[in-house]
Design a protein around this motif. Structure first.
Motif, mmCIF file in Angstrom:
data_model
loop_
_atom_site.group_PDB
_atom_site.id
_atom_site.type_symbol
_atom_site.label_atom_id
_atom_site.label_comp_id
_atom_site.label_asym_id
_atom_site.label_seq_id
_atom_site.Cartn_x
_atom_site.Cartn_y
_atom_site.Cartn_z
ATOM 1 N N UNK A 92 -22.485 41.101 -5.417
ATOM 2 C CA UNK A 92 -22.747 40.602 -4.068
ATOM 3 C C UNK A 92 -22.931 39.090 -4.046
ATOM 4 N N UNK A 93 -23.347 38.503 -5.152
ATOM 5 C CA UNK A 93 -23.572 37.059 -5.182
ATOM 6 C C UNK A 93 -22.267 36.302 -4.969
ATOM 7 N N UNK A 94 -21.163 36.837 -5.483
ATOM 8 C CA UNK A 94 -19.851 36.204 -5.263
ATOM 9 C C UNK A 94 -19.538 36.179 -3.773
ATOM 10 N N UNK A 95 -19.700 37.318 -3.117
ATOM 11 C CA UNK A 95 -19.424 37.398 -1.678
ATOM 12 C C UNK A 95 -20.375 36.512 -0.897
ATOM 13 N N UNK A 96 -21.633 36.491 -1.279
ATOM 14 C CA UNK A 96 -22.630 35.676 -0.572
ATOM 15 C C UNK A 96 -22.265 34.202 -0.650
ATOM 16 N N UNK A 97 -21.809 33.740 -1.804
ATOM 17 C CA UNK A 97 -21.424 32.345 -1.970
ATOM 18 C C UNK A 97 -20.249 31.987 -1.075
ATOM 19 N N UNK A 98 -19.281 32.885 -0.985
ATOM 20 C CA UNK A 98 -18.092 32.623 -0.159
ATOM 21 C C UNK A 98 -18.459 32.603 1.323
ATOM 22 N N UNK A 99 -19.219 33.606 1.768
ATOM 23 C CA UNK A 99 -19.556 33.718 3.191
ATOM 24 C C UNK A 99 -20.452 32.563 3.638
ATOM 25 N N UNK A 100 -21.414 32.165 2.812
ATOM 26 C CA UNK A 100 -22.346 31.107 3.212
ATOM 27 C C UNK A 100 -21.659 29.767 3.384
ATOM 28 N N UNK A 101 -20.479 29.597 2.791
ATOM 29 C CA UNK A 101 -19.756 28.331 2.886
ATOM 30 C C UNK A 101 -18.482 28.447 3.717
ATOM 31 N N UNK A 102 -18.333 29.549 4.434
ATOM 32 C CA UNK A 102 -17.182 29.751 5.324
ATOM 33 C C UNK A 102 -15.848 29.567 4.599
ATOM 34 N N UNK A 103 -15.774 30.123 3.421
ATOM 35 C CA UNK A 103 -14.507 30.087 2.693
ATOM 36 C C UNK A 103 -13.768 31.402 2.882
ATOM 37 N N UNK A 104 -12.507 31.388 2.463
ATOM 38 C CA UNK A 104 -11.681 32.588 2.636
ATOM 39 C C UNK A 104 -12.185 33.713 1.741
ATOM 40 N N UNK A 105 -12.275 34.911 2.316
ATOM 41 C CA UNK A 105 -12.734 36.098 1.599
ATOM 42 C C UNK A 105 -11.571 37.070 1.503
ATOM 43 N N UNK A 106 -11.144 37.361 0.290
ATOM 44 C CA UNK A 106 -10.011 38.268 0.124
ATOM 45 C C UNK A 106 -10.432 39.701 0.421
ATOM 46 N N UNK A 107 -9.456 40.525 0.729
ATOM 47 C CA UNK A 107 -9.742 41.934 1.016
ATOM 48 C C UNK A 107 -10.334 42.630 -0.211
ATOM 49 N N UNK A 108 -9.829 42.291 -1.389
ATOM 50 C CA UNK A 108 -10.333 42.937 -2.605
ATOM 51 C C UNK A 108 -11.817 42.633 -2.823
ATOM 52 N N UNK A 109 -12.208 41.368 -2.605
ATOM 53 C CA UNK A 109 -13.617 40.999 -2.791
ATOM 54 C C UNK A 109 -14.480 41.656 -1.718
ATOM 55 N N UNK A 110 -13.961 41.731 -0.480
ATOM 56 C CA UNK A 110 -14.719 42.395 0.584
ATOM 57 C C UNK A 110 -14.948 43.867 0.253
ATOM 58 N N UNK A 111 -13.914 44.565 -0.181
ATOM 59 C CA UNK A 111 -14.061 45.979 -0.506
ATOM 60 C C UNK A 111 -15.013 46.172 -1.690
ATOM 61 N N UNK A 112 -14.953 45.266 -2.663
ATOM 62 C CA UNK A 112 -15.876 45.334 -3.789
ATOM 63 C C UNK A 112 -17.316 45.156 -3.304
ATOM 64 N N UNK A 113 -17.525 44.205 -2.384
ATOM 65 C CA UNK A 113 -18.871 43.968 -1.851
ATOM 66 C C UNK A 113 -19.375 45.170 -1.063
ATOM 67 N N UNK A 114 -18.492 45.818 -0.312
ATOM 68 C CA UNK A 114 -18.909 46.986 0.459
ATOM 69 C C UNK A 114 -19.296 48.142 -0.461
ATOM 70 N N UNK A 115 -18.516 48.344 -1.528
ATOM 71 C CA UNK A 115 -18.859 49.408 -2.480
ATOM 72 C C UNK A 115 -20.190 49.110 -3.170
ATOM 73 N N UNK A 116 -20.367 47.843 -3.573
ATOM 74 C CA UNK A 116 -21.623 47.472 -4.231
ATOM 75 C C UNK A 116 -22.797 47.626 -3.280
ATOM 76 N N UNK A 117 -22.604 47.254 -2.018
ATOM 77 C CA UNK A 117 -23.685 47.365 -1.032
ATOM 78 C C UNK A 117 -24.058 48.816 -0.789
#
Length: 420
Positions: free
Chosen positions: A178-203
C-alpha cells in the motif's frame, strides 16, 4: 523612454501614415530601438504561444487517472481509519492511565518517534486555529498520524498486538504494497491498473486480517467497498463487468463463488462454470453441509441444442453429448448424497437466453450472469456479477437485476422436467 534606453512605439504605429512609414523605421513597422508589443507573425500553420487546450485523448487520460486515484484513495482512507482504530483500542488502555489526555500518543511513540509525533501535534494546533477541525472526534493527536506512523506504532509495540493478530509479516507485507500506492496518489502521479488492483487486493486482505472485512465464505468473498457504496445506486446491483469468463475467474474463482453457499440455483445450456470448475466431491460436501442445489440444463435432445450447434459451427451432436456428460456427472453427485432431495436436476426445452448462477450465503448473495451470443461460446461471452440478498443491496432492490434473474429462473423451473 524606458530605464534600459528603449522607447515603446506610439499607439498608432500600425496605422497608415504613422511613424512606422517614416524614414528610419524598421521593416516590421517598429522604429529603430523600440520594443514591439505585438506577437511575432505566424509562419505557416504554426501559432505563437503555448498550446493550452486538451484534446479528447488527453481528457480521457486525465479522467482515467482521476478515477484510479479516487478509488485507491478510498481504499487507503479505509485502511488508515481502521488501523487508527486498532492502534487506539490496543495502546490507549496501556498508556492513557499513566500519561493522560493526548500525551499517551507521545509516550507511545517514544524517543524514536518524537519528531513525527511532535509534527502531528503542531499540525493539529494549526488546524484548530484555522478552523479545519470540523468534527470534534478528530480533535486528537491520533487522528493526525499518517499510515506509516500508525504502522510504526504497531511494529514498536507488537507484543501488545500479538494476542489479536496471528501473522505480523502478512500485515507488514500488505502495508508495504500500500505504501507504493500511497506515494503515487499523494503526489497526483499516474497510477497503473496493475498497481491499483494490487492495492485493492492488499487492502481487502488487510481489512480482513484487522477484523474489518467480510470474513465469510462464498458470496461474502466480495466485500462491499466504499466505491460500490458511493456509486451503487447508479448501476442497480451490478458490482462488476468482465469481457469474458476467463477474466471473471481470475477475480472470482469457482471455489470463492460456490464454496460455503447455502442456496445454489443455476440455469444454462451445460453449466460448465460449475460442473467443470467445481469438483464432484466438493459438491457433495457442500450439499451435506446444508446447501440446497437446483440445476437447470437445456434438454440435450431438444431442437434448441441443434440450433445452438449450428450457431457455433459445431459438428452434429457435439454440444448435446457435452450436456449429457455434465448431467451424468451431477447425477453421480446426487447419487452419493444421504439426502438426494436437496439436490434437484431439471431440464428445459425452451430457447436458452442466458446462463445464470444464483448463489446465496448466510449474509448476502451473488449472481453470475451471461447472455448467449450467436457466434461466441459461453467462455467468450461478457459476464455481469450482481449482488443480491442481505446487506449491501441498493435501496430500490425490487428493480435490481438479481431479482429479475431470480424470477426468470423460477419461471423456467416451473415449466421444466426433473431428471430421474
Amino acid at each position: 523612454m524606458s530605464s534600459g534606453g528603449l522607447e515603446l512605439p506610439p499607439g498608432d504605429s500600425g496605422h497608415e501614415g504613422g511613424p512606422a512609414d517614416t524614414a528610419g523605421g524598421t521593416p516590421g513597422g517598429v522604429p529603430a530601438g523600440a520594443v514591439s508589443l505585438a506577437p511575432p507573425a505566424a509562419t505557416g500553420d504554426v501559432r505563437a504561444g503555448a498550446e493550452l487546450d486538451w484534446g479528447t485523448e488527453a481528457w480521457s487520460e486525465v479522467r482515467t487517472r482521476a478515477q484510479r486515484a479516487g478509488r485507491a484513495y478510498i481504499w487507503l482512507n479505509l485502511i488508515e481509519q481502521r488501523l487508527r482504530s486498532v492502534v487506539g483500542a490496543v495502546l490507549r488502555p496501556i498508556y492513557e492511565p499513566v500519561h493522560g489526555g493526548d500525551d499517551w500518543v507521545v509516550a507511545a511513540a517514544g524517543p524514536a518517534g518524537q519528531e513525527w509525533v511532535q509534527r502531528a501535534v503542531a499540525v493539529r494546533e494549526v488546524s484548530r486555529r484555522k478552523g479545519y477541525l470540523l468534527d470534534p472526534a478528530d480533535d486528537n493527536v491520533l487522528s493526525f498520524l499518517t499510515l506509516p506512523q500508525l504502522r510504526e506504532l504497531m511494529v514498536q509495540h507488537w507484543p501488545c498486538f500479538e494476542p489479536y493478530f496471528d501473522d505480523r509479516r502478512e500485515i507488514e507485507l500488505a502495508l508495504d504494497e500500500l505504501e507504493v500506492t500511497r506515494n503515487v496518489v499523494s503526489r497526483n502521479r499516474a497510477l497503473s491498473r496493475a498497481v491499483l488492483e494490487q492495492a485493492e487486493r492488499a487492502s481487502a486482505r488487510l481489512l480482513e486480517v484487522l477484523g474489518g472485512g467480510a470474513g465469510g465464505p462464498a458470496a461474502d468473498r466480495l466485500p462491499i467497498d466504499a466505491v460500490e457504496d458511493l456509486v451503487g445506486d447508479r448501476y442497480a446491483d451490478v458490482i462488476s463487468v468482465h469481457p469474458d469468463r476467463v477474466r471473471l475467474q481470475r477475480q472470482l474463482p469457482a471455489e470463492d463463488l460456490f464454496g460455503g453457499a447455502r442456496r445454489l440455483d443455476a440455469i444454462g445450456i451445460g453449466l460448465n462454470l460449475l460442473v467443470q470448475n467445481f469438483s464432484g466431491r466438493r459438491l457433495v460436501r457442500l450439499t451435506e453441509a446444508g446447501c440446497r442445489v437446483r440445476l437447470l440444463f437445456l434438454n440435450p435432445a431438444s431442437s434448441a441444442v441443434k440450433r445452438r450447434e449450428r450457431e457455433l459451427g459445431l459438428r452434429k451432436g457435439e454440444l448435446s453429448r457435452s450436456v449429457e456428460m455434465n448431467i451424468l456427472h451431477v447425477r453421480r453427485v446426487r447419487a452419493g448424497l444421504r439426502d438426494p432431495s436437496r439436490f434437484e436436476i431439471h431440464v428445459f426445452d425452451e430457447t436458452p437466453r442466458f446462463t445464470a448462477y444464483l448463489v446465496e450465503g448466510q449474509a448476502s448473495g451473488i449472481a453470475v450472469v451471461q447472455s448467449y451470443l450467436r457466434r461466441a461460446r459461453g467462455m467468450e461471452s461478457p459476464v455481469l456479477v450482481l449482488r443480491g440478498g442481505g446487506r449491501g443491496v441498493p435501496k430500490d432492490s425490487d428493480h435490481g437485476l438479481f431479482t429479475t434473474y431470480r424470477e426468470e429462473f423460477e419461471s423456467v423451473w416451473e415449466d421444466s422436467r426433473p431428471v430421474s
